[in-house]
Design an enzyme around this catalytic site. Structure first.
Site, PDB file in Angstrom:
ATOM      1  CB  SER A 294      -1.153   0.374   0.909  1.00 21.69           C
ATOM      2  OG  SER A 294      -1.812   0.733   1.314  1.00 21.69           O
ATOM      3  CG  LEU A 295       1.464   3.514  -3.262  1.00 25.61           C
ATOM      4  CD1 LEU A 295       1.736   3.910  -4.839  1.00 25.61           C
ATOM      5  CD2 LEU A 295       2.763   3.079  -3.303  1.00 25.61           C
ATOM      6  CB  THR A 339      -7.257  -2.605   1.384  1.00 21.98           C
ATOM      7  OG1 THR A 339      -7.399  -3.172  -0.672  1.00 21.98           O
ATOM      8  CG2 THR A 339      -6.507  -3.246   2.615  1.00 21.98           C
ATOM      9  CE  LYS A 343     -11.877  -0.961  -1.036  1.00 25.54           C
ATOM     10  NZ  LYS A 343     -11.890  -0.320  -2.449  1.00 25.54           N
ATOM     11  CG  ASP A 379     -12.488   3.666  -4.072  1.00 27.16           C
ATOM     12  OD1 ASP A 379     -11.919   4.602  -3.697  1.00 27.16           O
ATOM     13  OD2 ASP A 379     -12.483   2.565  -3.875  1.00 27.16           O
ATOM     14  CB  ALA A 403     -19.699  -3.950 -13.380  1.00 28.05           C
ATOM     15  N   GLY A 404     -17.391  -3.457 -11.216  1.00 27.62           N
ATOM     16  CA  GLY A 404     -16.261  -4.572 -10.244  1.00 27.62           C
ATOM     17  C   GLY A 404     -16.914  -3.156  -8.873  1.00 27.62           C
ATOM     18  CB  THR A 427     -19.402 -10.389 -16.188  1.00 26.87           C
ATOM     19  OG1 THR A 427     -17.770 -11.517 -16.292  1.00 26.87           O
ATOM     20  CG2 THR A 427     -20.728 -12.131 -16.511  1.00 26.87           C
ATOM     21  CE1 TYR A 491      -1.509   1.565  -7.779  1.00 24.26           C
ATOM     22  CE2 TYR A 491      -4.222   2.105  -7.647  1.00 24.26           C
ATOM     23  CZ  TYR A 491      -2.649   1.184  -7.429  1.00 24.26           C
ATOM     24  OH  TYR A 491      -3.071   0.028  -6.370  1.00 24.26           O
ATOM     25  N   GLY A 512      -5.106   6.724 -12.995  1.00 19.16           N
ATOM     26  CA  GLY A 512      -4.809   6.530 -11.984  1.00 19.16           C
ATOM     27  C   GLY A 512      -4.823   7.385 -11.320  1.00 19.16           C
TER      28      GLY A 512
HETATM   29  P1  NAP Z   1     -12.754  -6.009  -8.890  1.00 20.58           P
HETATM   30  O1  NAP Z   1     -13.956  -5.676  -8.527  1.00 20.58           O
HETATM   31  O2  NAP Z   1     -12.080  -6.797  -8.493  1.00 20.58           O
HETATM   32  O3  NAP Z   1     -14.040  -5.546 -10.458  1.00 20.58           O
HETATM   33  C1  NAP Z   1     -12.826  -5.576 -11.588  1.00 20.58           C
HETATM   34  C2  NAP Z   1     -13.226  -5.423 -12.888  1.00 20.58           C
HETATM   35  O4  NAP Z   1     -12.827  -5.495 -13.913  1.00 20.58           O
HETATM   36  C3  NAP Z   1     -15.040  -6.645 -13.722  1.00 20.58           C
HETATM   37  O5  NAP Z   1     -15.681  -6.011 -13.775  1.00 20.58           O
HETATM   38  C4  NAP Z   1     -14.487  -7.260 -14.015  1.00 20.58           C
HETATM   39  O6  NAP Z   1     -15.060  -7.740 -15.136  1.00 20.58           O
HETATM   40  C5  NAP Z   1     -13.180  -6.336 -14.896  1.00 20.58           C
HETATM   41  N1  NAP Z   1     -12.585  -7.345 -15.610  1.00 20.58           N
HETATM   42  C6  NAP Z   1     -11.293  -8.185 -14.805  1.00 20.58           C
HETATM   43  N2  NAP Z   1     -10.120  -8.541 -15.984  1.00 20.58           N
HETATM   44  C7  NAP Z   1     -11.175  -8.284 -17.238  1.00 20.58           C
HETATM   45  C8  NAP Z   1     -10.275  -9.019 -18.223  1.00 20.58           C
HETATM   46  N3  NAP Z   1      -9.029  -9.214 -18.711  1.00 20.58           N
HETATM   47  N4  NAP Z   1     -11.326  -7.775 -19.363  1.00 20.58           N
HETATM   48  C9  NAP Z   1     -12.280  -7.207 -19.670  1.00 20.58           C
HETATM   49  N5  NAP Z   1     -12.959  -7.189 -18.164  1.00 20.58           N
HETATM   50  C10 NAP Z   1     -12.122  -7.552 -17.279  1.00 20.58           C
HETATM   51  O7  NAP Z   1     -11.968  -4.846  -9.032  1.00 20.58           O
HETATM   52  P2  NAP Z   1     -11.544  -2.942  -8.459  1.00 20.58           P
HETATM   53  O8  NAP Z   1     -11.837  -2.595  -7.169  1.00 20.58           O
HETATM   54  O9  NAP Z   1     -13.110  -2.327  -9.254  1.00 20.58           O
HETATM   55  O10 NAP Z   1     -10.487  -2.742  -9.344  1.00 20.58           O
HETATM   56  C11 NAP Z   1     -11.147  -2.364 -10.661  1.00 20.58           C
HETATM   57  C12 NAP Z   1      -9.266  -1.522 -11.118  1.00 20.58           C
HETATM   58  O11 NAP Z   1      -9.649   0.078 -10.870  1.00 20.58           O
HETATM   59  C13 NAP Z   1      -8.491  -1.947 -10.895  1.00 20.58           C
HETATM   60  O12 NAP Z   1      -7.466  -1.939 -12.378  1.00 20.58           O
HETATM   61  C14 NAP Z   1      -7.914  -0.904  -9.973  1.00 20.58           C
HETATM   62  O13 NAP Z   1      -6.199  -1.351  -9.606  1.00 20.58           O
HETATM   63  C15 NAP Z   1      -8.692  -0.055  -9.910  1.00 20.58           C
HETATM   64  N6  NAP Z   1      -8.356   1.146  -9.143  1.00 20.58           N
HETATM   65  C16 NAP Z   1      -7.665   1.788  -8.954  1.00 20.58           C
HETATM   66  C17 NAP Z   1      -8.350   2.788  -7.819  1.00 20.58           C
HETATM   67  C18 NAP Z   1      -7.483   4.160  -7.477  1.00 20.58           C
HETATM   68  O14 NAP Z   1      -7.044   4.511  -6.306  1.00 20.58           O
HETATM   69  N7  NAP Z   1      -6.635   4.208  -8.482  1.00 20.58           N
HETATM   70  C19 NAP Z   1      -9.028   2.616  -6.823  1.00 20.58           C
HETATM   71  C20 NAP Z   1      -9.862   1.489  -6.872  1.00 20.58           C
HETATM   72  C21 NAP Z   1      -9.446   0.748  -8.000  1.00 20.58           C
HETATM   73  P3  NAP Z   1     -16.134  -9.511 -14.168  1.00 20.58           P
HETATM   74  O15 NAP Z   1     -17.093  -8.930 -13.773  1.00 20.58           O
HETATM   75  O16 NAP Z   1     -16.819  -9.833 -15.875  1.00 20.58           O
HETATM   76  O17 NAP Z   1     -14.867  -9.978 -13.280  1.00 20.58           O
END
Ligand code: NAP
Length: 550
Positions: A294-295, A339, A343, A379, A403-404, A427, A491, A512
């Site tokens: 974690s940063l 984290t 969550k 977030d 949609a995560g 999905t 990011y 990011g």
């Molecule tokens: P998450 O809850 O695991 O959701 C991931 C989403 O990405 C799901 O909708 C998933 O689709 C989709 N996905 C995963 N692999 C994929 C692929 N190969 N091709 C197409 N779709 C794919 O993750 P999250 O927490 O939402 O995070 C998502 C991204 O945002 C990550 O890269 C994370 O590092 C970034 N993030 C950045 C910050 C920031 O402060 N900059 C904060 C939070 C998150 P399915 O439903 O089909 O599995």
């Protein structure tokens, strides 16, 4: 009335008369000294004033190397542990220790020569260890570290001789687990050492709490050092000082640890500011597993320092939600970030919830106030903040990829601002569910060409290291969508393939790390009530991300 020094009070205010009265038990010579003059503390148990809060543990294979490190270290920190057991010929260090103390008379040296059977490297006998420690004391070391088990086996006269020369740090190490500390403490009290040192191995977060409780119970009356080894034990290395421990250990530099999980001195000083910790220091942290990457500690500790806030922010590795709640109330934590994987799990355990966090179904920030826990999702601010600096979100047309968890924060946050939102997810069923909950549109990939938007947000990990050539949208799809802004929540790397394609398509881009900064700034504001030093936080984050890349 005893003077402060006579009463054995250290620079940190520890060491009561009660502990001085304990002096001498178990050691025949000390017992007779106590009987003849009960109010006068033994020099063997008085601690020097102004003892530094960090003891730098130094190890090297050769005497020259060890003393060269001591020379270098002494400019910065005068409490140094010389691990004589790491030397091939420990006895050859003695003349060099004298020379060193001639140049650095104010240095406080601890000589340690732990035997292999007790986790050290010395192959000699207990008598040989005692003899070496005695010579080190005669050379000017102000402390020697002897294991409780060795003291219990040692010849009483040898021990008494050692104590006449120097102060005894009595230590117990357990390289496997954390056990109830009080039984070891009771065994140590027989010897009335100058310092009681316990080093257990943490196997989970709760082990830190065991040691924290121990320090809080005894530190007002006894000079204690209590640490949990292993990466699980990091909090204890910092929080023990806040609880009243007289010092903590540090390594000279990363990779030179003398115990598992030991932090280097620069990290303890600059990142965690342990010299400034006191009972009033507010404690924050990031809870989850894993958290070592974690940063946030870099960003938030720098912000606390800049704003002169007496607070520290720690990585708190915890696998169980229950451990987090226990820590929250016991340390106590003033607030924390959450984290993965907690969550959503902790949401139901809050006493109060920000309405938007309730809708998103996840919290990443908790405030503890009057013993109650309040959950937030920063977030949302992390996504809205950077966007709204560039474009009003009211009536803006936004496509969210994913949609995560991050997509949920984006969808509910944007809808609350009056934006029109489309979801595209690998999905389809998951997008449909979120679409229903957040009242957004859902789009299929084949229908993208019919859509034009103001903003695209990538809330998938596509394009993240190591797959840095991947992109969630092709160049043609981006051109057809004609976005004004593309916000990639990924990011790492700082500049993604999606952002490069977006620039080629004429869009403004938001990387990011802007979300990381904005959500951290909102946490800072929630916890302190003050605006965050955003420019500093951005600078710190960028330099950390650049070093991760390197
Ligand atoms: P998450 O809850 O695991 O959701 C991931 C989403 O990405 C799901 O909708 C998933 O689709 C989709 N996905 C995963 N692999 C994929 C692929 N190969 N091709 C197409 N779709 C794919 O993750 P999250 O927490 O939402 O995070 C998502 C991204 O945002 C990550 O890269 C994370 O590092 C970034 N993030 C950045 C910050 C920031 O402060 N900059 C904060 C939070 C998150 P399915 O439903 O089909 O599995």
């Amino acid at each position: 009335m005893l003077s402060t020094t006579q009463a054995g009070v250290t620079g940190n205010g520890h060491r009561s008369r009660r502990s001085q009265r304990e002096a001498g038990r178990g050691d025949p010579s000390a017992v007779s000294a106590e009987a003849s003059s009960p109010a006068v503390p033994s020099p063997a148990t008085m601690l020097p004033p102004n003892l530094p809060r960090i003891c730098l543990a130094l190890q090297a294979e050769t005497v020259a190397e060890l003393l060269a490190k001591a020379e270098q270290a002494a400019h910065d920190n005068l409490l140094l542990e010389l691990r004589l057991d790491y030397l091939k010929h420990p006895e050859s260090a003695l003349p060099r220790i004298r020379q060193f103390l001639h140049s650095w008379p104010e240095a406080q040296l601890i000589a340690t020569c732990r035997r292999q059977t007790l986790g050290g490297k010395f192959r000699g006998s207990l008598d040989a260890e005692l003899s070496l420690l005695l010579h080190a004391a005669q050379a000017g070391c102000r402390f020697v570290d002897l294991e409780l088990e060795s003291a219990e086996r040692a010849d009483a006269r040898a021990l008494a001789g050692l104590r006449r020369q120097t102060r005894l740090i009595l230590s117990h190490h357990d390289f496997e687990r954390t056990r109830p500390p009080d039984s070891y403490f009771e065994r140590m009290r027989r010897f009335a050492p100058a310092v009681y040192k316990l080093a257990f191995t943490a196997r989970n977060f709760a082990d830190n709490l065991t040691l924290d409780r121990f320090v809080r119970a005894h530190a007002a009356a006894y000079p204690v050092v209590a640490l949990a080894m292993s990466e699980w034990g990091l909090p204890s290395r910092i929080l023990s000082l806040r609880a009243g421990a007289i010092f903590t250990f540090a390594s000279f530099s990363p990779g030179e640890e003398t115990a598992p999980g030991q932090l280097d001195i620069a990290t303890l000083r600059r990142l965690y500011r342990v010299d400034d910790l006191n009972r009033a220091t507010r404690v924050y942290g990031v809870l989850g597993y894993p958290v070592s990457h974690s940063l946030s500690p870099h960003m938030l500790n720098a912000a606390f320092q800049r704003e002169s806030i007496n607070a520290v922010y720690l990585p708190l590795a915890a696998k169980k939600a229950e451990e987090i709640l226990e820590a929250a109330h016991e340390i106590p934590l003033n607030g924390f970030s959450i984290t993965l994987p907690h969550k959503s799990a902790l949401l139901a355990r809050m006493n109060g919830l920000d309405p938007l966090a309730g809708k998103v179904g996840a919290i990443n920030t908790v405030i503890r106030s009057n013993g109650k826990l309040y959950g937030y999702n920063t977030d949302v601010a992390g996504i809205l903040g950077p966007l709204e600096q560039r474009l009003p979100m009211r009536a803006a047309r936004v496509l969210i990829l994913g949609a995560g968890g991050a997509a949920r924060a984006a969808a509910f946050g944007l809808k609350a601002r009056g934006a029109e939102v489309w979801l595209l997810n690998r999905t389809a069923a998951r997008a449909a569910t979120l679409g229903r909950q957040a009242r957004t549109h859902v789009v299929r990939r084949s229908d993208l060409k019919k859509l034009s938007v103001d903003v695209v947000i990538n809330a998938t990990p596509v394009g993240q290291t190591p797959q840095i050539s991947h992109t969630p949208l092709s160049a043609d799809e981006l051109k057809a969508l004609k976005p004004k802004i593309v916000f990639d929540l990924v990011y790492n790397p700082l500049d993604t393939q999606l952002l490069r394609l977006a620039r080629e398509a004429g869009a403004a881009t938001i990387p990011g790390f802007e979300m990381l900064v904005a959500q951290g700034a909102r946490q800072f504001q929630l916890w302190t009530g003050k605006p965050a030093p955003v420019d500093l936080m951005r600078h710190i984050l960028l330099s950390q991300l650049a070093s991760v890349k390197a």
